[in-house]
Design a protein around this motif. Sequence first.
Motif, PDB file in Angstrom:
ATOM      1  N   GLY A   1       0.821  -1.206   0.000  1.00 33.52           N
ATOM      2  CA  GLY A   1       0.000   0.000   0.000  1.00 33.52           C
ATOM      3  C   GLY A   1       0.851   1.250   0.000  1.00 33.52           C
ATOM      4  N   GLU A   2       1.942   1.234   0.754  1.00 31.33           N
ATOM      5  CA  GLU A   2       2.878   2.351   0.797  1.00 31.33           C
ATOM      6  C   GLU A   2       3.502   2.566  -0.580  1.00 31.33           C
ATOM      7  N   ALA A   3       3.870   1.480  -1.237  1.00 32.50           N
ATOM      8  CA  ALA A   3       4.453   1.567  -2.582  1.00 32.50           C
ATOM      9  C   ALA A   3       3.469   2.187  -3.564  1.00 32.50           C
ATOM     10  N   LEU A   4       2.233   1.737  -3.536  1.00 31.17           N
ATOM     11  CA  LEU A   4       1.217   2.265  -4.453  1.00 31.17           C
ATOM     12  C   LEU A   4       0.975   3.748  -4.223  1.00 31.17           C
ATOM     13  N   LYS A   5       1.063   4.162  -2.975  1.00 32.38           N
ATOM     14  CA  LYS A   5       0.796   5.556  -2.618  1.00 32.38           C
ATOM     15  C   LYS A   5       1.919   6.494  -3.054  1.00 32.38           C
ATOM     16  N   LEU A   6       3.157   6.026  -2.989  1.00 29.72           N
ATOM     17  CA  LEU A   6       4.299   6.926  -3.150  1.00 29.72           C
ATOM     18  C   LEU A   6       4.963   6.887  -4.529  1.00 29.72           C
ATOM     19  N   ALA A   7       4.941   5.755  -5.184  1.00 28.59           N
ATOM     20  CA  ALA A   7       5.857   5.520  -6.310  1.00 28.59           C
ATOM     21  C   ALA A   7       5.430   6.179  -7.613  1.00 28.59           C
ATOM     22  N   CYS A   8       6.443   6.632  -8.372  1.00 25.22           N
ATOM     23  CA  CYS A   8       6.268   6.882  -9.811  1.00 25.22           C
ATOM     24  C   CYS A   8       6.295   5.543 -10.540  1.00 25.22           C
ATOM     25  N   ARG A   9       7.261   4.688 -10.169  1.00 27.69           N
ATOM     26  CA  ARG A   9       7.335   3.318 -10.673  1.00 27.69           C
ATOM     27  C   ARG A   9       7.698   2.399  -9.513  1.00 27.69           C
ATOM     28  N   ILE A  10       7.286   1.148  -9.658  1.00 34.38           N
ATOM     29  CA  ILE A  10       7.547   0.129  -8.651  1.00 34.38           C
ATOM     30  C   ILE A  10       8.338  -1.002  -9.289  1.00 34.38           C
ATOM     31  N   GLY A  11       9.362  -1.479  -8.572  1.00 35.70           N
ATOM     32  CA  GLY A  11      10.077  -2.686  -8.979  1.00 35.70           C
ATOM     33  C   GLY A  11       9.767  -3.794  -7.983  1.00 35.70           C
ATOM     34  N   VAL A  12       9.301  -4.932  -8.481  1.00 40.08           N
ATOM     35  CA  VAL A  12       8.934  -6.064  -7.625  1.00 40.08           C
ATOM     36  C   VAL A  12      10.034  -7.115  -7.701  1.00 40.08           C
ATOM     37  N   MET A  13      10.560  -7.523  -6.540  1.00 38.03           N
ATOM     38  CA  MET A  13      11.632  -8.507  -6.489  1.00 38.03           C
ATOM     39  C   MET A  13      11.192  -9.749  -5.733  1.00 38.03           C
ATOM     40  N   GLN A  14      11.736 -10.888  -6.139  1.00 39.66           N
ATOM     41  CA  GLN A  14      11.526 -12.161  -5.447  1.00 39.66           C
ATOM     42  C   GLN A  14      12.751 -13.033  -5.657  1.00 39.66           C
ATOM     43  N   HIS A  15      13.287 -13.555  -4.560  1.00 34.89           N
ATOM     44  CA  HIS A  15      14.461 -14.446  -4.620  1.00 34.89           C
ATOM     45  C   HIS A  15      15.599 -13.832  -5.431  1.00 34.89           C
ATOM     46  N   GLY A  16      15.807 -12.525  -5.273  1.00 33.66           N
ATOM     47  CA  GLY A  16      16.927 -11.860  -5.921  1.00 33.66           C
ATOM     48  C   GLY A  16      16.697 -11.444  -7.354  1.00 33.66           C
ATOM     49  N   ARG A  17      15.531 -11.730  -7.887  1.00 34.51           N
ATOM     50  CA  ARG A  17      15.248 -11.396  -9.295  1.00 34.51           C
ATOM     51  C   ARG A  17      14.178 -10.318  -9.388  1.00 34.51           C
ATOM     52  N   LEU A  18      14.352  -9.457 -10.373  1.00 37.03           N
ATOM     53  CA  LEU A  18      13.379  -8.403 -10.640  1.00 37.03           C
ATOM     54  C   LEU A  18      12.287  -8.973 -11.538  1.00 37.03           C
ATOM     55  N   LEU A  19      11.071  -9.035 -11.009  1.00 41.38           N
ATOM     56  CA  LEU A  19       9.972  -9.659 -11.743  1.00 41.38           C
ATOM     57  C   LEU A  19       9.237  -8.678 -12.649  1.00 41.38           C
ATOM     58  N   GLN A  20       9.090  -7.438 -12.178  1.00 45.04           N
ATOM     59  CA  GLN A  20       8.319  -6.465 -12.949  1.00 45.04           C
ATOM     60  C   GLN A  20       8.698  -5.062 -12.516  1.00 45.04           C
ATOM     61  N   VAL A  21       8.724  -4.153 -13.493  1.00 45.59           N
ATOM     62  CA  VAL A  21       8.876  -2.723 -13.224  1.00 45.59           C
ATOM     63  C   VAL A  21       7.767  -2.013 -13.982  1.00 45.59           C
ATOM     64  N   ALA A  22       6.959  -1.242 -13.266  1.00 45.60           N
ATOM     65  CA  ALA A  22       5.835  -0.570 -13.912  1.00 45.60           C
ATOM     66  C   ALA A  22       5.293   0.505 -12.986  1.00 45.60           C
ATOM     67  N   THR A  23       4.392   1.329 -13.509  1.00 46.11           N
ATOM     68  CA  THR A  23       3.711   2.318 -12.687  1.00 46.11           C
ATOM     69  C   THR A  23       2.768   1.598 -11.720  1.00 46.11           C
ATOM     70  N   PRO A  24       2.373   2.261 -10.634  1.00 44.85           N
ATOM     71  CA  PRO A  24       1.415   1.624  -9.721  1.00 44.85           C
ATOM     72  C   PRO A  24       0.142   1.148 -10.421  1.00 44.85           C
ATOM     73  N   GLN A  25      -0.375   1.939 -11.325  1.00 43.09           N
ATOM     74  CA  GLN A  25      -1.594   1.556 -12.029  1.00 43.09           C
ATOM     75  C   GLN A  25      -1.378   0.306 -12.878  1.00 43.09           C
ATOM     76  N   ASP A  26      -0.262   0.262 -13.607  1.00 39.23           N
ATOM     77  CA  ASP A  26       0.011  -0.897 -14.454  1.00 39.23           C
ATOM     78  C   ASP A  26       0.285  -2.155 -13.631  1.00 39.23           C
ATOM     79  N   ILE A  27       0.960  -1.983 -12.497  1.00 37.07           N
ATOM     80  CA  ILE A  27       1.209  -3.129 -11.617  1.00 37.07           C
ATOM     81  C   ILE A  27      -0.115  -3.738 -11.160  1.00 37.07           C
ATOM     82  N   GLN A  28      -1.070  -2.880 -10.781  1.00 40.06           N
ATOM     83  CA  GLN A  28      -2.364  -3.366 -10.319  1.00 40.06           C
ATOM     84  C   GLN A  28      -3.194  -3.967 -11.446  1.00 40.06           C
ATOM     85  N   ASN A  29      -3.166  -3.323 -12.594  1.00 42.50           N
ATOM     86  CA  ASN A  29      -4.021  -3.760 -13.701  1.00 42.50           C
ATOM     87  C   ASN A  29      -3.412  -4.889 -14.527  1.00 42.50           C
TER      88      ASN A  29
END
Length: 282
Positions: free
Chosen positions: A204-232
């Motif tokens: 929720g904090e990420a969605l509120k603050l970010a221009c773009r969000i990078g999502v990581m899991q197990h050391g790998r970057l899974l997705q980089v996108a705007t909050p809206q695109d990440i949700q949609n």
Amino acid sequence: MQPERIPLIEFKNVSKHYDSHAAVSELNLTIYRGEFFVLVGGSGSGKSTTLRMINALTEPTDGNVYFNGRRIKDYDIRPLRHRIGYVLQQIALFPTMTVAQNIELMPDILGWGKAERKARINELLELVGLPPAQYRRRYPHELSGGEQQRVGILRAIAAKPDILLMDEPFSALDPLARASLQETVSLIHKKLGTTIVFVTHDMGEALKLACRIGVMQHGRLLQVATPQDIQNHPADDYVRSLFSAAQTNDNAASVIAAFTQLDETEKAEVRAALALGITRDA
């Protein structure tokens, strides 16, 4: 026409290994000047390791990190760190120094004049709603936790760094203080144009603050996108699960925020209604 995006930080094929464990694997990422970029992921996802490679607290095992088009390992690290603000979860204000002395620490080290330092302190305190006349001479023990965190953030940006790194800075605070500081750092970004890289496990904090969000899991970057695109358009089920949970948390935060806007009579009515509901359920 969209304004030109100027790269400030670039990760090119970056990996970081600890013995046989890969904390970060084959990371390629560009963070642009003036951007509020948020890294999210669970514990051990590699987000804090990624952050620390920007100010050379951690060195990559493979690949290179670039700052303003130049490899970080080619810089003289001490002057480089003077250009990078850094805020951790635990703010370590100097207890025997006043608020003003804490904030002006880096400008003083860099040789700013007294009048210039005083003007900068006043500007920043006013920006975050701490009247200089009331707060300049206070000591850290005279401040609330949220006020200490504000002063810590101001200390990190006092010398006008190129970038501000924030590693889960609000996770130890109560929900109301956290919401207030989110507004503060968002205001700093909007008013000063500071480039911010922010690590959190709070979606929720990420969605509120970010221009773009990078999502990581197990050391790998899974997705980089705007909050809206990440949700949609989440990249996979893991990303979808992270941010579907954030919707519930965000609703709870909205309820808390709405409650704080009520006057005392209205708050008492809400408490009475909740108490009645609890009694009936019992």
